[in-house]
Design an enzyme around this catalytic site. Structure first.
Site, PDB file in Angstrom:
ATOM      1  N   HIS A 125      -1.142   7.402   3.676  1.00 35.29           N
ATOM      2  CA  HIS A 125       0.224   7.047   4.065  1.00 35.29           C
ATOM      3  C   HIS A 125       1.158   8.192   3.691  1.00 35.29           C
ATOM      4  O   HIS A 125       1.176   8.625   2.535  1.00 35.29           O
ATOM      5  CB  HIS A 125       0.683   5.785   3.325  1.00 35.29           C
ATOM      6  N   ALA A 155       0.804  -1.224   0.000  1.00 32.00           N
ATOM      7  CA  ALA A 155       0.000   0.000   0.000  1.00 32.00           C
ATOM      8  C   ALA A 155       0.836   1.274   0.000  1.00 32.00           C
ATOM      9  O   ALA A 155       0.293   2.372   0.056  1.00 32.00           O
ATOM     10  CB  ALA A 155      -0.922  -0.002   1.218  1.00 32.00           C
ATOM     11  N   ASN A 172       1.836  -3.302   7.891  1.00 33.31           N
ATOM     12  CA  ASN A 172       2.842  -4.000   7.080  1.00 33.31           C
ATOM     13  C   ASN A 172       3.694  -3.016   6.280  1.00 33.31           C
ATOM     14  O   ASN A 172       4.857  -3.270   5.993  1.00 33.31           O
ATOM     15  CB  ASN A 172       2.154  -4.989   6.138  1.00 33.31           C
TER      16      ASN A 172
HETATM   17  N1  LIG Z   1       2.011  -4.887   2.565  1.00 34.57           N
HETATM   18  C1  LIG Z   1       0.933  -4.115   2.604  1.00 34.57           C
HETATM   19  O1  LIG Z   1       0.980  -2.937   2.228  1.00 34.57           O
HETATM   20  C2  LIG Z   1      -0.367  -4.677   3.081  1.00 34.57           C
HETATM   21  C3  LIG Z   1      -0.459  -5.937   3.641  1.00 34.57           C
HETATM   22  N2  LIG Z   1      -1.663  -6.427   4.076  1.00 34.57           N
HETATM   23  C4  LIG Z   1      -1.708  -7.782   4.638  1.00 34.57           C
HETATM   24  O2  LIG Z   1      -2.152  -8.673   3.631  1.00 34.57           O
HETATM   25  C5  LIG Z   1      -2.811  -9.791   4.222  1.00 34.57           C
HETATM   26  C6  LIG Z   1      -4.142 -10.055   3.505  1.00 34.57           C
HETATM   27  O3  LIG Z   1      -4.992  -8.948   3.658  1.00 34.57           O
HETATM   28  P1  LIG Z   1      -6.567  -9.110   3.430  1.00 34.57           P
HETATM   29  O4  LIG Z   1      -6.838 -10.041   2.324  1.00 34.57           O
HETATM   30  O5  LIG Z   1      -7.122  -7.753   3.383  1.00 34.57           O
HETATM   31  O6  LIG Z   1      -6.998  -9.809   4.803  1.00 34.57           O
HETATM   32  P2  LIG Z   1      -8.306 -10.701   5.027  1.00 34.57           P
HETATM   33  O7  LIG Z   1      -8.427 -10.833   6.518  1.00 34.57           O
HETATM   34  O8  LIG Z   1      -9.461 -10.177   4.270  1.00 34.57           O
HETATM   35  O9  LIG Z   1      -7.925 -12.110   4.399  1.00 34.57           O
HETATM   36  C7  LIG Z   1      -6.886 -12.908   4.859  1.00 34.57           C
HETATM   37  C8  LIG Z   1      -7.309 -14.361   4.674  1.00 34.57           C
HETATM   38  O10 LIG Z   1      -6.185 -15.210   4.875  1.00 34.57           O
HETATM   39  C9  LIG Z   1      -6.595 -16.329   5.639  1.00 34.57           C
HETATM   40  N3  LIG Z   1      -5.446 -16.889   6.332  1.00 34.57           N
HETATM   41  C10 LIG Z   1      -4.762 -16.375   7.374  1.00 34.57           C
HETATM   42  N4  LIG Z   1      -3.756 -17.195   7.722  1.00 34.57           N
HETATM   43  C11 LIG Z   1      -3.796 -18.262   6.867  1.00 34.57           C
HETATM   44  C12 LIG Z   1      -3.020 -19.429   6.706  1.00 34.57           C
HETATM   45  N5  LIG Z   1      -1.986 -19.705   7.513  1.00 34.57           N
HETATM   46  N6  LIG Z   1      -3.338 -20.291   5.696  1.00 34.57           N
HETATM   47  C13 LIG Z   1      -4.382 -20.028   4.877  1.00 34.57           C
HETATM   48  N7  LIG Z   1      -5.154 -18.926   4.971  1.00 34.57           N
HETATM   49  C14 LIG Z   1      -4.853 -18.044   5.962  1.00 34.57           C
HETATM   50  C15 LIG Z   1      -7.681 -15.798   6.568  1.00 34.57           C
HETATM   51  O11 LIG Z   1      -8.532 -16.828   7.003  1.00 34.57           O
HETATM   52  C16 LIG Z   1      -8.399 -14.798   5.662  1.00 34.57           C
HETATM   53  O12 LIG Z   1      -9.451 -15.421   4.956  1.00 34.57           O
HETATM   54  C17 LIG Z   1      -2.959  -9.444   5.714  1.00 34.57           C
HETATM   55  O13 LIG Z   1      -1.917 -10.069   6.467  1.00 34.57           O
HETATM   56  C18 LIG Z   1      -2.755  -7.948   5.726  1.00 34.57           C
HETATM   57  O14 LIG Z   1      -2.315  -7.480   6.950  1.00 34.57           O
HETATM   58  C19 LIG Z   1      -2.795  -5.692   3.950  1.00 34.57           C
HETATM   59  C20 LIG Z   1      -2.745  -4.440   3.403  1.00 34.57           C
HETATM   60  C21 LIG Z   1      -1.533  -3.819   2.949  1.00 34.57           C
HETATM   61  O1  LIG Z   2      -3.537  -1.330   3.207  1.00 42.36           O
HETATM   62  C1  LIG Z   2      -3.049  -0.402   3.850  1.00 42.36           C
HETATM   63  O2  LIG Z   2      -3.404   0.786   3.678  1.00 42.36           O
HETATM   64  C2  LIG Z   2      -1.946  -0.635   4.818  1.00 42.36           C
HETATM   65  C3  LIG Z   2      -2.056  -1.858   5.628  1.00 42.36           C
HETATM   66  O3  LIG Z   2      -3.128  -2.345   5.918  1.00 42.36           O
HETATM   67  C4  LIG Z   2      -0.816  -2.492   6.101  1.00 42.36           C
HETATM   68  O4  LIG Z   2       0.255  -1.917   5.893  1.00 42.36           O
HETATM   69  O5  LIG Z   2      -0.900  -3.572   6.690  1.00 42.36           O
END
Ligand SMILES: NC(=O)C1=CN([C@@H]2O[C@H](COP(=O)(O)OP(=O)(O)OC[C@H]3O[C@@H](n4cnc5c(N)ncnc54)[C@H](O)[C@@H]3O)[C@@H](O)[C@H]2O)C=CC1
Ligand SMILES: O=C([O-])CC(=O)C(=O)O
Length: 269
Positions: free
Chosen positions: A223, A127, A193
């Protein structure tokens, strides 16, 4: 190398994976998401997901599907416990739950697994933007890197901020965290993250200063990143639209995976 037709799987099939699947489906030059690892309780008796996404409850079953690229969009726990197996089996991965790498033992295990399997773990930009600037500028020395993240109060539900503040009752912007990127990434695994991505690109987890804000006046995830050093200085501000299914997560984070997949299968990067 054309990306279409490549075998791409996700770990997790939540808001981000579903958005990613939709973006890929809209571009015929890109591969489809063909399989996903989901928590065992969420797999239907017959492992068939929407539009032929095969759902697997075990990593061995996912690997038997023979993915050429695995995209982690699940959780810190998945980075720590699932990705090492995937990497050791020689399958390249994209990591989006980057905060997991704030744990030195997890980071070392990912590095060792990738080396052992001859595979590569790529960190998605997620993000945030400006990571290319940080990486290049760090070579000449950075004096400071400061990140501020703002989200609407409901985006902080389920985080430690929800225990300290009545988020629904906030009427003005409220600082919910101040500290370094290591603490931010560990305490806010679903919201911070980006702080890990910034730390890894710039001056590390301890020296990256972080402020997190709940702001009832905004509808987007904002951000701001500021850095200065021998190279000069820069400042960047993103106002990210959240995903409809998860207000914590910016659409841009899912789009950054589309880019990571395109880059992975490209001859020119
Ligand atoms: N790097 C970045 O900028 C960002 C990173 N993220 C991260 O990305 C990830 C996904 O985000 P979303 O899809 O929005 O979250 P979400 O909560 O909508 O979906 C995550 C899914 O992964 C599943 N899950 C968790 N651990 C698991 C495992 N060990 N094996 C299989 N499935 C598993 C959960 O049951 C859930 O259905 C989160 O960890 C979030 O914090 C989110 C936003 C920005
Ligand atoms: O998606 C975003 O805006 C940021 C976020 O959740 C993360 O860094 O985990």
């Amino acid at each position: 190398m054309p990306a279409a037709g490549k075998r791409v799987a996700t770990i997790g099939f939540g808001a981000m994976a579903r958005s990613l699947r939709a973006s890929l489906a809209a571009d015929e030059a890109m591969p489809a998401i063909g399989a996903a690892l989901v928590p065992p309780g969420k797999v239907a008796a017959a492992p068939a997901g929407p539009d032929d996404v095969a759902f697997f409850p075990e990593v061995d079953a996912l690997l038997a599907w023979r993915p050429e690229l695995v995209v982690e969009c699940a959780s810190h726990q998945a980075v720590a416990t699932v990705l090492p197996t995937v990497l050791r089996r020689g399958v390249d991965c994209v990591i989006v739950s980057i905060g997991a790498l704030g744990d030195a033992a997890v980071r070392a295990e990912i590095e060792e697994s990738a080396r052992a399997g001859g595979a590569r773990a790529v960190i998605a930009s997620g993000a945030i933007g400006g990571l290319d600037v940080l990486r290049a500028a760090a070579a000449a020395g950075l004096d400071h890197v400061v990140y501020t993240g703002r989200k609407p109060p409901h985006a902080w539900l389920g985080s430690p901020a929800g225990e300290r503040f009545d988020l629904a009752a906030l009427r003005s912007e409220t600082i919910i965290f101040e500290g370094d990127a290591r603490a931010a990434a560990a305490l806010y695994p679903k919201n911070a993250n980006v702080t890990a991505a910034v730390a890894l690109a710039g001056i590390g987890f301890e020296r990256t200063r972080v402020t997190l804000v709940a702001d009832p006046a905004i509808g987007r995830n904002i951000h701001e990143l500021e850095a200065a050093g021998a190279f000069g200085s820069f400042r960047i501000r993103l106002e990210n639209a959240p995903l409809p299914d998860n207000p914590k997560t910016s659409w841009l984070a899912a789009l950054s995976i589309v880019q990571a997949i395109r880059s992975h299968f490209s001859s020119i990067r």
